[in-house]
Design an enzyme around this catalytic site. Structure first.
Site, PDB file in Angstrom:
ATOM      1  N   TYR A  87      18.548  11.046  22.671  1.00  0.00           N
ATOM      2  CA  TYR A  87      18.449  11.864  23.882  1.00  0.00           C
ATOM      3  C   TYR A  87      18.194  11.037  25.141  1.00  0.00           C
ATOM      4  O   TYR A  87      18.850  11.223  26.167  1.00  0.00           O
ATOM      5  CB  TYR A  87      17.367  12.963  23.739  1.00  0.00           C
ATOM      6  CG  TYR A  87      17.413  13.987  24.851  1.00  0.00           C
ATOM      7  CD1 TYR A  87      18.432  14.931  24.916  1.00  0.00           C
ATOM      8  CD2 TYR A  87      16.443  13.999  25.851  1.00  0.00           C
ATOM      9  CE1 TYR A  87      18.484  15.863  25.932  1.00  0.00           C
ATOM     10  CE2 TYR A  87      16.483  14.921  26.877  1.00  0.00           C
ATOM     11  CZ  TYR A  87      17.505  15.849  26.927  1.00  0.00           C
ATOM     12  OH  TYR A  87      17.559  16.768  27.938  1.00  0.00           O
ATOM     13  N   TYR A 119      18.232   2.495  12.009  1.00  0.00           N
ATOM     14  CA  TYR A 119      19.169   3.588  11.734  1.00  0.00           C
ATOM     15  C   TYR A 119      19.998   3.838  12.984  1.00  0.00           C
ATOM     16  O   TYR A 119      19.473   4.263  14.008  1.00  0.00           O
ATOM     17  CB  TYR A 119      18.385   4.834  11.318  1.00  0.00           C
ATOM     18  CG  TYR A 119      19.211   6.055  10.964  1.00  0.00           C
ATOM     19  CD1 TYR A 119      20.574   5.975  10.680  1.00  0.00           C
ATOM     20  CD2 TYR A 119      18.598   7.301  10.888  1.00  0.00           C
ATOM     21  CE1 TYR A 119      21.311   7.103  10.351  1.00  0.00           C
ATOM     22  CE2 TYR A 119      19.329   8.440  10.548  1.00  0.00           C
ATOM     23  CZ  TYR A 119      20.678   8.338  10.285  1.00  0.00           C
ATOM     24  OH  TYR A 119      21.397   9.460   9.959  1.00  0.00           O
ATOM     25  N   ARG A 166      24.323  11.528  16.672  1.00  0.00           N
ATOM     26  CA  ARG A 166      23.089  12.284  16.894  1.00  0.00           C
ATOM     27  C   ARG A 166      22.263  11.732  18.055  1.00  0.00           C
ATOM     28  O   ARG A 166      21.520  12.483  18.686  1.00  0.00           O
ATOM     29  CB  ARG A 166      22.234  12.295  15.622  1.00  0.00           C
ATOM     30  CG  ARG A 166      22.828  13.131  14.500  1.00  0.00           C
ATOM     31  CD  ARG A 166      21.867  13.233  13.319  1.00  0.00           C
ATOM     32  NE  ARG A 166      22.443  14.019  12.235  1.00  0.00           N
ATOM     33  CZ  ARG A 166      22.369  15.333  12.128  1.00  0.00           C
ATOM     34  NH1 ARG A 166      21.746  16.034  13.059  1.00  0.00           N
ATOM     35  NH2 ARG A 166      22.896  15.961  11.095  1.00  0.00           N
ATOM     36  N   ILE A 201      22.735   5.047   2.104  1.00  0.00           N
ATOM     37  CA  ILE A 201      21.753   6.130   2.112  1.00  0.00           C
ATOM     38  C   ILE A 201      22.580   7.394   2.279  1.00  0.00           C
ATOM     39  O   ILE A 201      23.160   7.643   3.329  1.00  0.00           O
ATOM     40  CB  ILE A 201      20.701   5.953   3.217  1.00  0.00           C
ATOM     41  CG1 ILE A 201      19.850   4.718   2.908  1.00  0.00           C
ATOM     42  CG2 ILE A 201      19.824   7.210   3.330  1.00  0.00           C
ATOM     43  CD1 ILE A 201      18.850   4.361   3.996  1.00  0.00           C
ATOM     44  N   LYS A 217      20.771   1.161   8.421  1.00  0.00           N
ATOM     45  CA  LYS A 217      21.623   2.257   7.974  1.00  0.00           C
ATOM     46  C   LYS A 217      22.629   2.473   9.093  1.00  0.00           C
ATOM     47  O   LYS A 217      22.299   2.964  10.166  1.00  0.00           O
ATOM     48  CB  LYS A 217      20.807   3.525   7.724  1.00  0.00           C
ATOM     49  CG  LYS A 217      21.663   4.715   7.285  1.00  0.00           C
ATOM     50  CD  LYS A 217      20.828   5.987   7.133  1.00  0.00           C
ATOM     51  CE  LYS A 217      21.726   7.165   6.767  1.00  0.00           C
ATOM     52  NZ  LYS A 217      20.958   8.438   6.683  1.00  0.00           N
ATOM     53  N   THR A 227      16.928  12.857   8.579  1.00  0.00           N
ATOM     54  CA  THR A 227      17.564  13.992   9.249  1.00  0.00           C
ATOM     55  C   THR A 227      17.869  15.111   8.260  1.00  0.00           C
ATOM     56  O   THR A 227      17.671  16.301   8.558  1.00  0.00           O
ATOM     57  CB  THR A 227      18.877  13.548   9.915  1.00  0.00           C
ATOM     58  OG1 THR A 227      18.623  12.427  10.746  1.00  0.00           O
ATOM     59  CG2 THR A 227      19.483  14.664  10.734  1.00  0.00           C
ATOM     60  N   THR A 228      18.344  14.758   7.065  1.00  0.00           N
ATOM     61  CA  THR A 228      18.727  15.730   6.054  1.00  0.00           C
ATOM     62  C   THR A 228      17.545  16.576   5.590  1.00  0.00           C
ATOM     63  O   THR A 228      17.724  17.681   5.084  1.00  0.00           O
ATOM     64  CB  THR A 228      19.398  15.008   4.866  1.00  0.00           C
ATOM     65  OG1 THR A 228      20.495  14.242   5.355  1.00  0.00           O
ATOM     66  CG2 THR A 228      19.910  15.977   3.816  1.00  0.00           C
TER      67      THR A 228
END
Length: 292
Positions: free
Chosen positions: A109, A135, A140, A206, A164, A46-47
């Site tokens: 989503y 993850y 999100r 992470i 994660k 994402t980063t």
């Protein structure tokens, strides 16, 4: 998966003023975090603003980091999405030979049930030629992958080797640590609670702040893994304000502002993200100066 214990960093994608990928800055940042002592790199998370990168740009990012790393530390590649068929297709066609594992986000989503999450990762596991780190990031994805689902996946699929965990819930993290199979890695995805997770039996982090201050943060994690809590908490409290600040106006705008002050890259993000304001920029600059 001993090589993935400790500090991994979710690398940003630096951009030039024309919004193209700044490969020179990306190589600098890669060297900076490796020389700072991190244990592994995470690419296209994402980063990295991966949602705004096209296929050619993703390949450019991957190849730039591979070249800069030059085999020094293990690498993990972000391969996830909310269309299971697309994730499976990518896993079957992408060259993953350079990577220790993939990092695959719980579908966002769509808001699947726990059974839907299980079936998604069942398909991912069957398609992936390498190890998988799940993850979980409910902030999100709009759904929480429950510990029972994680442990079910860990028990059913040998290549599901860790998670994660970024729910920001230390109780949920402890439940994972309590019930996980031997060798399964519970990795913090939340910088602020990394140390308590590690001290409770987690495998590391992470991190986002860890790429801004890799020397300090990776040392904190190593101290935590060695159960040196007093020494580790000294570093935690030294960095705590910066963790709040880098997420205050969104990720990766905050960490990119840190890199700007460190002289490693410009702070340029792609819409719909915007850069941090002058007030936050000034506070981050002061923090860096005081950290020395």
């Amino acid at each position: 998966m001993q090589s993935l214990i400790g500090t991994g960093v979710a690398l940003v994608t630096p951009f030039k003023k024309d919004f193209s990928v700044d490969t020179e800055a990306l190589a600098k940042i890669t060297n900076y975090v490796i020389e700072g002592g991190v244990e592994y790199l995470v690419i296209l998370g994402t980063t990295a603003e991966s949602a705004t990168l096209n296929a050619d740009e993703k390949e450019l990012v991957i190849q730039t980091i591979i070249a800069a790393n030059n085999g020094r530390v293990p690498m993990v590649l972000g391969v996830g999405g909310n269309n299971t068929a697309d994730v499976v297709a990518e896993l079957k066609t992408r060259d993953l030979s350079q990577f220790a594992a993939i990092l695959s986000v719980s579908p966002y989503y769509n808001k699947p049930t726990q059974e839907g999450i299980y079936q998604h990762f069942k398909a991912v596991s069957e398609a992936s030629p390498i190890s998988i780190i799940l993850y979980n990031v409910p902030g999100r994805t709009a759904s929480n992958m429950l510990p029972s689902t994680v442990i079910r996946l860990a028990n059913d699929f040998k290549n599901v080797i860790g998670i994660k965990e970024a729910a920001g819930d230390i109780v949920q993290a402890m439940k994972l640590i309590q019930t996980k199979p031997e060798g399964f890695l519970v990795i913090s995805g939340d910088d602020m609670i990394t140390l308590p997770m590690v001290l409770a039996g987690g495998a590391g982090v992470i991190s986002v702040i860890g790429e801004g201050f890799p020397k300090e943060f990776s040392e904190m994690v190593r101290l935590g893994l060695n159960k040196k809590a007093v020494e580790a908490y000294k570093i935690h409290y030294k960095l705590a304000d910066s963790i709040d600040m880098i997420f205050e106006q969104g990720n990766p705008a905050g960490i990119k502002e840190v890199f700007k002050h460190l002289g490693l890259s410009e702070n340029i993000v792609r819409l719909p993200l915007v850069t941090v304001d002058e007030n936050l920029s000034g506070r981050l600059s002061n923090f860096i100066k005081n950290l020395g």
